[in-house]
Design a protein around this motif. Structure first.
Motif, PDB file in Angstrom:
ATOM      1  N   MET A   1       0.846  -1.177   0.000  1.00  0.00           N
ATOM      2  CA  MET A   1       0.000   0.000   0.000  1.00  0.00           C
ATOM      3  C   MET A   1       0.889   1.237   0.000  1.00  0.00           C
ATOM      4  N   LYS A   2       0.549   2.158  -0.889  1.00  0.00           N
ATOM      5  CA  LYS A   2       1.278   3.424  -0.967  1.00  0.00           C
ATOM      6  C   LYS A   2       0.677   4.431   0.002  1.00  0.00           C
ATOM      7  N   ILE A   3       1.521   5.242   0.580  1.00  0.00           N
ATOM      8  CA  ILE A   3       1.057   6.347   1.408  1.00  0.00           C
ATOM      9  C   ILE A   3       1.448   7.632   0.684  1.00  0.00           C
ATOM     10  N   LYS A   4       0.436   8.421   0.324  1.00  0.00           N
ATOM     11  CA  LYS A   4       0.665   9.669  -0.393  1.00  0.00           C
ATOM     12  C   LYS A   4       0.349  10.834   0.529  1.00  0.00           C
ATOM     13  N   ILE A   5       1.295  11.751   0.665  1.00  0.00           N
ATOM     14  CA  ILE A   5       1.084  12.933   1.509  1.00  0.00           C
ATOM     15  C   ILE A   5       1.163  14.174   0.624  1.00  0.00           C
ATOM     16  N   ASN A   6       0.093  14.925   0.584  1.00  0.00           N
ATOM     17  CA  ASN A   6       0.034  16.150  -0.193  1.00  0.00           C
ATOM     18  C   ASN A   6       0.888  17.212   0.500  1.00  0.00           C
ATOM     19  N   ILE A   7       1.745  17.843  -0.239  1.00  0.00           N
ATOM     20  CA  ILE A   7       2.678  18.833   0.314  1.00  0.00           C
ATOM     21  C   ILE A   7       1.953  20.029   0.953  1.00  0.00           C
ATOM     22  N   GLN A   8       0.712  20.299   0.535  1.00  0.00           N
ATOM     23  CA  GLN A   8      -0.048  21.414   1.098  1.00  0.00           C
ATOM     24  C   GLN A   8      -0.259  21.272   2.606  1.00  0.00           C
ATOM     25  N   ALA A  26      -4.604  19.244  14.697  1.00  0.00           N
ATOM     26  CA  ALA A  26      -4.004  17.959  15.059  1.00  0.00           C
ATOM     27  C   ALA A  26      -5.076  16.965  15.517  1.00  0.00           C
ATOM     28  N   TRP A  27      -6.017  17.429  16.345  1.00  0.00           N
ATOM     29  CA  TRP A  27      -7.114  16.548  16.784  1.00  0.00           C
ATOM     30  C   TRP A  27      -7.944  16.089  15.592  1.00  0.00           C
ATOM     31  N   LEU A  28      -8.290  17.020  14.708  1.00  0.00           N
ATOM     32  CA  LEU A  28      -9.077  16.668  13.528  1.00  0.00           C
ATOM     33  C   LEU A  28      -8.364  15.629  12.666  1.00  0.00           C
ATOM     34  N   MET A  29      -7.088  15.848  12.416  1.00  0.00           N
ATOM     35  CA  MET A  29      -6.337  14.920  11.560  1.00  0.00           C
ATOM     36  C   MET A  29      -6.151  13.567  12.253  1.00  0.00           C
ATOM     37  N   LEU A  30      -5.948  13.555  13.568  1.00  0.00           N
ATOM     38  CA  LEU A  30      -5.811  12.289  14.295  1.00  0.00           C
ATOM     39  C   LEU A  30      -7.079  11.453  14.153  1.00  0.00           C
ATOM     40  N   PHE A  31      -8.232  12.078  14.398  1.00  0.00           N
ATOM     41  CA  PHE A  31      -9.476  11.318  14.329  1.00  0.00           C
ATOM     42  C   PHE A  31      -9.921  11.064  12.894  1.00  0.00           C
ATOM     43  N   ALA A  32      -9.470  11.890  11.953  1.00  0.00           N
ATOM     44  CA  ALA A  32      -9.708  11.587  10.535  1.00  0.00           C
ATOM     45  C   ALA A  32      -8.912  10.337  10.148  1.00  0.00           C
ATOM     46  N   LEU A  33      -7.702  10.209  10.687  1.00  0.00           N
ATOM     47  CA  LEU A  33      -6.893   9.011  10.431  1.00  0.00           C
ATOM     48  C   LEU A  33      -7.567   7.772  11.020  1.00  0.00           C
ATOM     49  N   LEU A  48     -10.706  -7.016   0.736  1.00  0.00           N
ATOM     50  CA  LEU A  48     -10.269  -6.029  -0.245  1.00  0.00           C
ATOM     51  C   LEU A  48      -8.833  -5.628   0.059  1.00  0.00           C
ATOM     52  N   LYS A  49      -8.109  -5.278  -0.991  1.00  0.00           N
ATOM     53  CA  LYS A  49      -6.705  -4.910  -0.826  1.00  0.00           C
ATOM     54  C   LYS A  49      -6.562  -3.388  -0.915  1.00  0.00           C
ATOM     55  N   PRO A  50      -6.014  -2.758   0.156  1.00  0.00           N
ATOM     56  CA  PRO A  50      -5.819  -1.300   0.096  1.00  0.00           C
ATOM     57  C   PRO A  50      -4.743  -0.940  -0.919  1.00  0.00           C
ATOM     58  N   LYS A  51      -5.040   0.066  -1.727  1.00  0.00           N
ATOM     59  CA  LYS A  51      -4.103   0.517  -2.758  1.00  0.00           C
ATOM     60  C   LYS A  51      -3.272   1.699  -2.256  1.00  0.00           C
ATOM     61  N   ALA A  52      -3.940   2.659  -1.586  1.00  0.00           N
ATOM     62  CA  ALA A  52      -3.227   3.854  -1.135  1.00  0.00           C
ATOM     63  C   ALA A  52      -3.951   4.509   0.038  1.00  0.00           C
ATOM     64  N   LEU A  53      -3.153   5.152   0.883  1.00  0.00           N
ATOM     65  CA  LEU A  53      -3.664   6.017   1.942  1.00  0.00           C
ATOM     66  C   LEU A  53      -3.201   7.418   1.553  1.00  0.00           C
ATOM     67  N   GLU A  54      -4.162   8.295   1.293  1.00  0.00           N
ATOM     68  CA  GLU A  54      -3.833   9.636   0.824  1.00  0.00           C
ATOM     69  C   GLU A  54      -4.105  10.662   1.928  1.00  0.00           C
ATOM     70  N   VAL A  55      -3.076  11.402   2.305  1.00  0.00           N
ATOM     71  CA  VAL A  55      -3.195  12.440   3.332  1.00  0.00           C
ATOM     72  C   VAL A  55      -3.228  13.782   2.615  1.00  0.00           C
ATOM     73  N   ALA A  57      -4.518  18.064   2.780  1.00  0.00           N
ATOM     74  CA  ALA A  57      -4.470  19.156   3.757  1.00  0.00           C
ATOM     75  C   ALA A  57      -5.697  19.159   4.671  1.00  0.00           C
ATOM     76  N   PHE A  58      -6.849  18.749   4.137  1.00  0.00           N
ATOM     77  CA  PHE A  58      -8.078  18.794   4.936  1.00  0.00           C
ATOM     78  C   PHE A  58      -8.752  17.435   5.047  1.00  0.00           C
ATOM     79  N   GLY A  59      -7.966  16.389   5.057  1.00  0.00           N
ATOM     80  CA  GLY A  59      -8.573  15.074   5.239  1.00  0.00           C
ATOM     81  C   GLY A  59      -7.662  13.949   4.788  1.00  0.00           C
ATOM     82  N   ILE A  60      -8.151  12.755   5.000  1.00  0.00           N
ATOM     83  CA  ILE A  60      -7.405  11.546   4.688  1.00  0.00           C
ATOM     84  C   ILE A  60      -8.365  10.608   3.984  1.00  0.00           C
ATOM     85  N   SER A  61      -7.860   9.824   3.029  1.00  0.00           N
ATOM     86  CA  SER A  61      -8.741   8.853   2.376  1.00  0.00           C
ATOM     87  C   SER A  61      -7.977   7.575   2.071  1.00  0.00           C
ATOM     88  N   ILE A  62      -8.728   6.483   2.060  1.00  0.00           N
ATOM     89  CA  ILE A  62      -8.184   5.167   1.733  1.00  0.00           C
ATOM     90  C   ILE A  62      -8.765   4.763   0.381  1.00  0.00           C
TER      91      ILE A  62
END
Length: 182
Positions: A1-8, A26-33, A48-55, A57-62
Protein backbone atom coordinates in the motif's frame (compact mmCIF):
# COMPACT_ATOMS: atom_id res chain seq x y z
CA UNK A 1 0.00 0.00 0.00
CA UNK A 2 1.28 3.42 -0.97
CA UNK A 3 1.06 6.35 1.41
CA UNK A 4 0.66 9.67 -0.39
CA UNK A 5 1.08 12.93 1.51
CA UNK A 6 0.03 16.15 -0.19
CA UNK A 7 2.68 18.83 0.31
CA UNK A 8 -0.05 21.41 1.10
CA UNK A 9 -0.45 19.81 4.52
CA UNK A 10 2.87 21.34 5.60
CA UNK A 11 1.86 24.83 4.48
CA UNK A 12 -1.48 24.54 6.31
CA UNK A 13 0.31 23.22 9.42
CA UNK A 14 2.77 26.14 9.34
CA UNK A 15 -0.03 28.70 9.09
CA UNK A 16 -1.90 26.99 11.93
CA UNK A 17 1.23 26.92 14.10
CA UNK A 18 1.73 30.65 13.52
CA UNK A 19 -1.93 31.39 14.32
CA UNK A 20 -1.88 29.04 17.33
CA UNK A 21 -4.64 26.83 15.91
CA UNK A 22 -2.52 23.72 15.39
CA UNK A 23 -4.04 21.82 18.32
CA UNK A 24 -7.52 21.77 16.75
CA UNK A 25 -6.04 20.72 13.40
CA UNK A 26 -4.00 17.96 15.06
CA UNK A 27 -7.11 16.55 16.78
CA UNK A 28 -9.08 16.67 13.53
CA UNK A 29 -6.34 14.92 11.56
CA UNK A 30 -5.81 12.29 14.30
CA UNK A 31 -9.48 11.32 14.33
CA UNK A 32 -9.71 11.59 10.53
CA UNK A 33 -6.89 9.01 10.43
CA UNK A 34 -8.75 6.75 12.88
CA UNK A 35 -11.89 7.25 10.75
CA UNK A 36 -10.00 6.10 7.64
CA UNK A 37 -8.42 3.18 9.48
CA UNK A 38 -11.96 2.03 10.29
CA UNK A 39 -12.72 2.11 6.55
CA UNK A 40 -9.55 0.12 5.95
CA UNK A 41 -10.42 -2.49 8.59
CA UNK A 42 -13.89 -2.88 7.06
CA UNK A 43 -12.33 -3.30 3.62
CA UNK A 44 -9.78 -5.81 4.87
CA UNK A 45 -12.55 -7.81 6.57
CA UNK A 46 -14.27 -7.95 3.15
CA UNK A 47 -11.01 -9.28 1.63
CA UNK A 48 -10.27 -6.03 -0.25
CA UNK A 49 -6.71 -4.91 -0.83
CA UNK A 50 -5.82 -1.30 0.10
CA UNK A 51 -4.10 0.52 -2.76
CA UNK A 52 -3.23 3.85 -1.13
CA UNK A 53 -3.66 6.02 1.94
CA UNK A 54 -3.83 9.64 0.82
CA UNK A 55 -3.19 12.44 3.33
CA UNK A 56 -4.59 15.75 2.08
CA UNK A 57 -4.47 19.16 3.76
CA UNK A 58 -8.08 18.79 4.94
CA UNK A 59 -8.57 15.07 5.24
CA UNK A 60 -7.40 11.55 4.69
CA UNK A 61 -8.74 8.85 2.38
CA UNK A 62 -8.18 5.17 1.73
CA UNK A 63 -8.34 3.75 -1.79
CA UNK A 64 -8.95 0.06 -2.46
CA UNK A 65 -7.74 -1.80 -5.56
CA UNK A 66 -11.03 -3.43 -6.42
CA UNK A 67 -14.48 -4.05 -5.07
CA UNK A 68 -16.15 -7.44 -5.20
CA UNK A 69 -19.89 -7.36 -4.58
CA UNK A 70 -19.50 -3.62 -5.13
CA UNK A 71 -22.71 -2.07 -3.76
CA UNK A 72 -22.89 -4.00 -0.47
CA UNK A 73 -19.17 -3.47 0.18
CA UNK A 74 -19.44 0.28 -0.43
CA UNK A 75 -22.18 0.61 2.19
CA UNK A 76 -20.24 -1.40 4.79
CA UNK A 77 -16.95 0.42 4.16
CA UNK A 78 -18.53 3.90 4.00
CA UNK A 79 -20.43 3.30 7.25
CA UNK A 80 -17.35 2.14 9.18
CA UNK A 81 -15.75 5.61 9.47
CA UNK A 82 -18.72 7.51 10.93
CA UNK A 83 -19.50 4.47 13.12
CA UNK A 84 -16.05 4.59 14.78
CA UNK A 85 -16.34 8.37 15.27
CA UNK A 86 -19.71 7.94 17.00
CA UNK A 87 -18.33 5.09 19.11
CA UNK A 88 -15.36 7.22 20.22
CA UNK A 89 -17.69 10.16 20.99
CA UNK A 90 -19.91 7.94 23.14
CA UNK A 91 -16.92 6.42 24.94
CA UNK A 92 -15.34 9.78 25.75
CA UNK A 93 -18.64 11.28 26.85
CA UNK A 94 -18.40 8.87 29.80
CA UNK A 95 -14.62 9.10 30.33
CA UNK A 96 -13.72 12.39 31.94
CA UNK A 97 -10.19 13.46 31.08
CA UNK A 98 -8.91 16.92 30.22
CA UNK A 99 -9.33 16.40 26.45
CA UNK A 100 -12.74 14.65 26.59
CA UNK A 101 -14.64 17.69 25.33
CA UNK A 102 -12.53 18.22 22.22
CA UNK A 103 -12.41 14.46 21.53
CA UNK A 104 -16.20 14.16 21.70
CA UNK A 105 -16.83 17.32 19.65
CA UNK A 106 -14.23 16.40 17.02
CA UNK A 107 -15.66 12.92 16.54
CA UNK A 108 -19.28 14.10 16.41
CA UNK A 109 -18.26 16.75 13.87
CA UNK A 110 -16.42 14.19 11.72
CA UNK A 111 -19.33 11.74 11.87
CA UNK A 112 -21.90 14.39 10.97
CA UNK A 113 -19.84 15.90 8.16
CA UNK A 114 -19.06 12.49 6.70
CA UNK A 115 -22.73 11.53 6.69
CA UNK A 116 -23.65 14.53 4.54
CA UNK A 117 -24.71 13.07 1.18
CA UNK A 118 -22.22 14.90 -1.07
CA UNK A 119 -19.15 13.45 -2.74
CA UNK A 120 -16.54 12.47 -1.67
CA UNK A 121 -18.10 12.08 1.79
CA UNK A 122 -19.34 8.75 3.15
CA UNK A 123 -22.98 9.82 3.20
CA UNK A 124 -23.02 10.10 -0.60
CA UNK A 125 -21.53 6.63 -0.97
CA UNK A 126 -24.22 5.13 1.26
CA UNK A 127 -27.12 7.18 -0.13
CA UNK A 128 -26.05 6.50 -3.71
CA UNK A 129 -26.90 2.81 -3.26
CA UNK A 130 -30.53 3.61 -2.45
CA UNK A 131 -31.24 6.30 -5.05
CA UNK A 132 -32.80 5.77 -8.46
CA UNK A 133 -30.49 6.34 -11.42
CA UNK A 134 -31.70 9.89 -12.20
CA UNK A 135 -31.24 11.03 -8.61
CA UNK A 136 -27.70 9.57 -8.55
CA UNK A 137 -26.96 11.38 -11.77
CA UNK A 138 -28.27 14.68 -10.34
CA UNK A 139 -26.24 14.27 -7.14
CA UNK A 140 -23.02 13.63 -9.08
CA UNK A 141 -23.73 16.48 -11.53
CA UNK A 142 -24.38 19.00 -8.72
CA UNK A 143 -21.78 17.84 -6.21
CA UNK A 144 -19.59 20.95 -6.54
CA UNK A 145 -22.37 23.42 -5.70
CA UNK A 146 -23.74 21.15 -2.96
CA UNK A 147 -20.27 20.98 -1.40
CA UNK A 148 -19.97 24.78 -1.41
CA UNK A 149 -23.43 25.15 0.16
CA UNK A 150 -22.70 22.60 2.92
CA UNK A 151 -19.32 24.09 3.80
CA UNK A 152 -20.77 27.63 3.76
CA UNK A 153 -23.46 26.51 6.21
CA UNK A 154 -20.89 24.77 8.42
CA UNK A 155 -18.34 27.58 8.49
CA UNK A 156 -20.60 30.65 8.43
CA UNK A 157 -23.35 29.65 10.85
CA UNK A 158 -23.54 28.39 14.41
CA UNK A 159 -25.15 25.12 13.35
CA UNK A 160 -22.33 22.77 14.43
CA UNK A 161 -22.60 23.40 18.21
CA UNK A 162 -26.39 22.99 17.95
CA UNK A 163 -26.11 19.72 15.99
CA UNK A 164 -23.30 18.44 18.21
CA UNK A 165 -25.37 19.05 21.35
CA UNK A 166 -28.43 17.40 19.81
CA UNK A 167 -26.46 14.37 18.58
CA UNK A 168 -24.68 13.95 21.94
CA UNK A 169 -27.98 14.05 23.83
CA UNK A 170 -29.37 11.45 21.45
CA UNK A 171 -26.31 9.20 21.84
CA UNK A 172 -26.41 9.44 25.64
CA UNK A 173 -30.16 8.66 25.61
CA UNK A 174 -29.49 5.62 23.40
CA UNK A 175 -26.68 4.36 25.63
CA UNK A 176 -28.86 4.84 28.72
CA UNK A 177 -31.65 2.92 26.99
CA UNK A 178 -29.32 0.04 26.08
CA UNK A 179 -27.82 -0.07 29.59
CA UNK A 180 -31.35 -0.02 31.03
CA UNK A 181 -32.20 -3.17 29.06
CA UNK A 182 -29.58 -5.13 31.00
Amino acid sequence: MKIKINIQIFAIALVLILTKQIEVYAWLMLFALIHELAHMCAGLSLKLKPKALEVQAFGISIVFESFENLEKNKIIIASAGPFINILIAILFSFIHIKASGIIVNTNVLLAILNLVPIYPLDGAKVLNNFLPYKAKEWLIKNQAILTIIVFAIVFYTDIIPYITTWVLKGMIWLVDLIIGLF
